[in-house]
Design a protein around this motif. Structure first.
Motif, PDB file in Angstrom:
ATOM      1  N   THR A  55     -14.500  39.098   9.735  1.00 18.38           N
ATOM      2  CA  THR A  55     -13.600  39.789  10.649  1.00 18.38           C
ATOM      3  C   THR A  55     -14.261  41.089  11.094  1.00 18.38           C
ATOM      4  O   THR A  55     -14.983  41.707  10.303  1.00 18.38           O
ATOM      5  CB  THR A  55     -12.240  40.090   9.982  1.00 18.38           C
ATOM      6  N   PRO A  56     -14.039  41.548  12.334  1.00 18.51           N
ATOM      7  CA  PRO A  56     -14.609  42.824  12.761  1.00 18.51           C
ATOM      8  C   PRO A  56     -14.018  44.015  12.007  1.00 18.51           C
ATOM      9  O   PRO A  56     -14.569  45.109  12.054  1.00 18.51           O
ATOM     10  CB  PRO A  56     -14.290  42.898  14.254  1.00 18.51           C
ATOM     11  N   ALA A  57     -12.915  43.801  11.270  1.00 21.46           N
ATOM     12  CA  ALA A  57     -12.298  44.887  10.505  1.00 21.46           C
ATOM     13  C   ALA A  57     -12.982  45.115   9.158  1.00 21.46           C
ATOM     14  O   ALA A  57     -12.654  46.075   8.462  1.00 21.46           O
ATOM     15  CB  ALA A  57     -10.819  44.584  10.277  1.00 21.46           C
ATOM     16  N   ASP A  58     -13.937  44.263   8.771  1.00 22.88           N
ATOM     17  CA  ASP A  58     -14.652  44.426   7.505  1.00 22.88           C
ATOM     18  C   ASP A  58     -15.342  45.792   7.505  1.00 22.88           C
ATOM     19  O   ASP A  58     -16.156  46.075   8.390  1.00 22.88           O
ATOM     20  CB  ASP A  58     -15.681  43.309   7.349  1.00 22.88           C
ATOM     21  N   PRO A  59     -15.041  46.665   6.535  1.00 21.40           N
ATOM     22  CA  PRO A  59     -15.646  48.002   6.513  1.00 21.40           C
ATOM     23  C   PRO A  59     -17.174  47.960   6.445  1.00 21.40           C
ATOM     24  O   PRO A  59     -17.842  48.822   7.005  1.00 21.40           O
ATOM     25  CB  PRO A  59     -15.074  48.660   5.262  1.00 21.40           C
ATOM     26  N   ARG A  60     -17.736  46.960   5.779  1.00 23.23           N
ATOM     27  CA  ARG A  60     -19.197  46.842   5.701  1.00 23.23           C
ATOM     28  C   ARG A  60     -19.774  46.533   7.076  1.00 23.23           C
ATOM     29  O   ARG A  60     -20.815  47.087   7.454  1.00 23.23           O
ATOM     30  CB  ARG A  60     -19.604  45.757   4.701  1.00 23.23           C
ATOM     31  N   LEU A  83     -27.295  41.283  16.977  1.00 21.92           N
ATOM     32  CA  LEU A  83     -26.341  40.235  17.310  1.00 21.92           C
ATOM     33  C   LEU A  83     -25.206  40.289  16.304  1.00 21.92           C
ATOM     34  O   LEU A  83     -25.455  40.415  15.104  1.00 21.92           O
ATOM     35  CB  LEU A  83     -27.016  38.863  17.265  1.00 21.92           C
ATOM     36  N   THR A  84     -23.973  40.195  16.779  1.00 22.19           N
ATOM     37  CA  THR A  84     -22.824  40.256  15.877  1.00 22.19           C
ATOM     38  C   THR A  84     -22.059  38.940  15.915  1.00 22.19           C
ATOM     39  O   THR A  84     -21.932  38.316  16.967  1.00 22.19           O
ATOM     40  CB  THR A  84     -21.875  41.407  16.271  1.00 22.19           C
ATOM     41  N   ASP A  85     -21.571  38.544  14.744  1.00 21.85           N
ATOM     42  CA  ASP A  85     -20.773  37.327  14.625  1.00 21.85           C
ATOM     43  C   ASP A  85     -19.686  37.591  13.593  1.00 21.85           C
ATOM     44  O   ASP A  85     -19.968  37.652  12.401  1.00 21.85           O
ATOM     45  CB  ASP A  85     -21.648  36.153  14.207  1.00 21.85           C
ATOM     46  N   THR A  86     -18.464  37.758  14.073  1.00 24.10           N
ATOM     47  CA  THR A  86     -17.343  38.054  13.176  1.00 24.10           C
ATOM     48  C   THR A  86     -16.264  36.974  13.236  1.00 24.10           C
ATOM     49  O   THR A  86     -15.122  37.225  12.873  1.00 24.10           O
ATOM     50  CB  THR A  86     -16.714  39.420  13.532  1.00 24.10           C
ATOM     51  N   ASP A  87     -16.650  35.797  13.698  1.00 25.95           N
ATOM     52  CA  ASP A  87     -15.679  34.706  13.808  1.00 25.95           C
ATOM     53  C   ASP A  87     -16.250  33.424  13.214  1.00 25.95           C
ATOM     54  O   ASP A  87     -16.872  32.621  13.918  1.00 25.95           O
ATOM     55  CB  ASP A  87     -15.299  34.491  15.271  1.00 25.95           C
ATOM     56  N   PRO A  88     -16.053  33.214  11.904  1.00 25.46           N
ATOM     57  CA  PRO A  88     -16.601  32.007  11.272  1.00 25.46           C
ATOM     58  C   PRO A  88     -16.085  30.717  11.899  1.00 25.46           C
ATOM     59  O   PRO A  88     -16.801  29.715  11.924  1.00 25.46           O
ATOM     60  CB  PRO A  88     -16.136  32.112   9.819  1.00 25.46           C
ATOM     61  N   SER A  89     -14.883  30.726  12.440  1.00 25.13           N
ATOM     62  CA  SER A  89     -14.320  29.499  13.008  1.00 25.13           C
ATOM     63  C   SER A  89     -14.997  29.102  14.314  1.00 25.13           C
ATOM     64  O   SER A  89     -14.903  27.946  14.735  1.00 25.13           O
ATOM     65  CB  SER A  89     -12.815  29.647  13.218  1.00 25.13           C
ATOM     66  N   ALA A  90     -15.699  30.030  14.970  1.00 21.91           N
ATOM     67  CA  ALA A  90     -16.377  29.715  16.232  1.00 21.91           C
ATOM     68  C   ALA A  90     -17.620  28.856  16.012  1.00 21.91           C
ATOM     69  O   ALA A  90     -18.081  28.200  16.933  1.00 21.91           O
ATOM     70  CB  ALA A  90     -16.752  30.996  16.965  1.00 21.91           C
ATOM     71  N   ARG A  91     -18.156  28.879  14.821  1.00 25.77           N
ATOM     72  CA  ARG A  91     -19.327  28.067  14.456  1.00 25.77           C
ATOM     73  C   ARG A  91     -20.472  28.198  15.466  1.00 25.77           C
ATOM     74  O   ARG A  91     -20.941  27.210  16.030  1.00 25.77           O
ATOM     75  CB  ARG A  91     -18.921  26.606  14.290  1.00 25.77           C
ATOM     76  N   SER A  92     -20.934  29.422  15.652  1.00 21.65           N
ATOM     77  CA  SER A  92     -22.045  29.670  16.568  1.00 21.65           C
ATOM     78  C   SER A  92     -23.314  28.990  16.047  1.00 21.65           C
ATOM     79  O   SER A  92     -23.450  28.743  14.846  1.00 21.65           O
ATOM     80  CB  SER A  92     -22.285  31.175  16.704  1.00 21.65           C
ATOM     81  N   PRO A  93     -24.263  28.683  16.955  1.00 17.47           N
ATOM     82  CA  PRO A  93     -25.508  28.050  16.512  1.00 17.47           C
ATOM     83  C   PRO A  93     -26.265  28.894  15.473  1.00 17.47           C
ATOM     84  O   PRO A  93     -26.832  28.348  14.527  1.00 17.47           O
ATOM     85  CB  PRO A  93     -26.323  27.913  17.801  1.00 17.47           C
ATOM     86  N   ILE A  94     -26.246  30.213  15.648  1.00 19.25           N
ATOM     87  CA  ILE A  94     -26.966  31.076  14.698  1.00 19.25           C
ATOM     88  C   ILE A  94     -26.253  31.090  13.349  1.00 19.25           C
ATOM     89  O   ILE A  94     -26.887  31.055  12.297  1.00 19.25           O
ATOM     90  CB  ILE A  94     -27.153  32.494  15.276  1.00 19.25           C
TER      91      ILE A  94
END
Length: 148
Positions: A55-60, A83-94
């Motif tokens: 989630t983008p709310a993760d303090p880290r 590059l940022t990825d804060t949505d595990p459900s989107a299943r981006s290629p990276i």
């Protein structure tokens, strides 16, 4: 915290523009969402640092992005793109390729090889040292000294 909010809003504005005209973000954008990008898109041109979180709310996540934004000039000098990825459900290629769990910062060199994985935020100074120790970066520094 204000930098994080500014980052979140700045990440949303290009997404809205992309939805309107279908174009990709500008190549000079330092921090960008991973979207449908693949690591091969950056081969021999950039060193991706991929920052994952659930989630983008993760303090880290927020801390890592703030540190990278504070050291943007240092990172750009090393051809870094974040590059940022804060949505595990989107299943981006990276995400599918790197398979993070929760928060993770991953540094990939220009040759596409993962050089560093960290489960906690790292300072720009530490990241810069790791980059400077790679053979590709050492060659870039040597070529820069000899050329100019």
């Amino acid at each position: 915290m204000n930098k994080t909010l500014a980052f979140v809003f700045s990440a949303l504005i290009p997404l809205a523009a992309m939805a309107a005209d279908g174009s990709a973000p500008a190549d000079d954008e330092f921090v960008r969402p991973v979207g449908d990008s693949e690591l091969s898109d950056f081969l021999w041109t950039h060193r991706p640092i991929v920052v994952f979180a659930d989630t983008p709310a993760d303090p880290r996540f927020q801390q890592q992005i703030d540190m990278l934004l504070d050291g943007e000039a240092t990172m750009r000098d090393r051809d870094v793109v974040v590059l940022t990825d804060t949505d595990p459900s989107a299943r981006s290629p990276i995400r599918a390729q790197l398979r993070p769990r929760g928060f993770q910062m991953v540094f990939v060199d220009k040759d596409g090889v993962v050089k560093l994985r960290k489960p906690s935020p790292w300072s720009v100074r530490e990241i810069g040292r790791s980059i400077d120790k790679t053979p590709l970066r050492e060659r870039e520094i040597r070529d820069r000294r000899e050329g100019g």
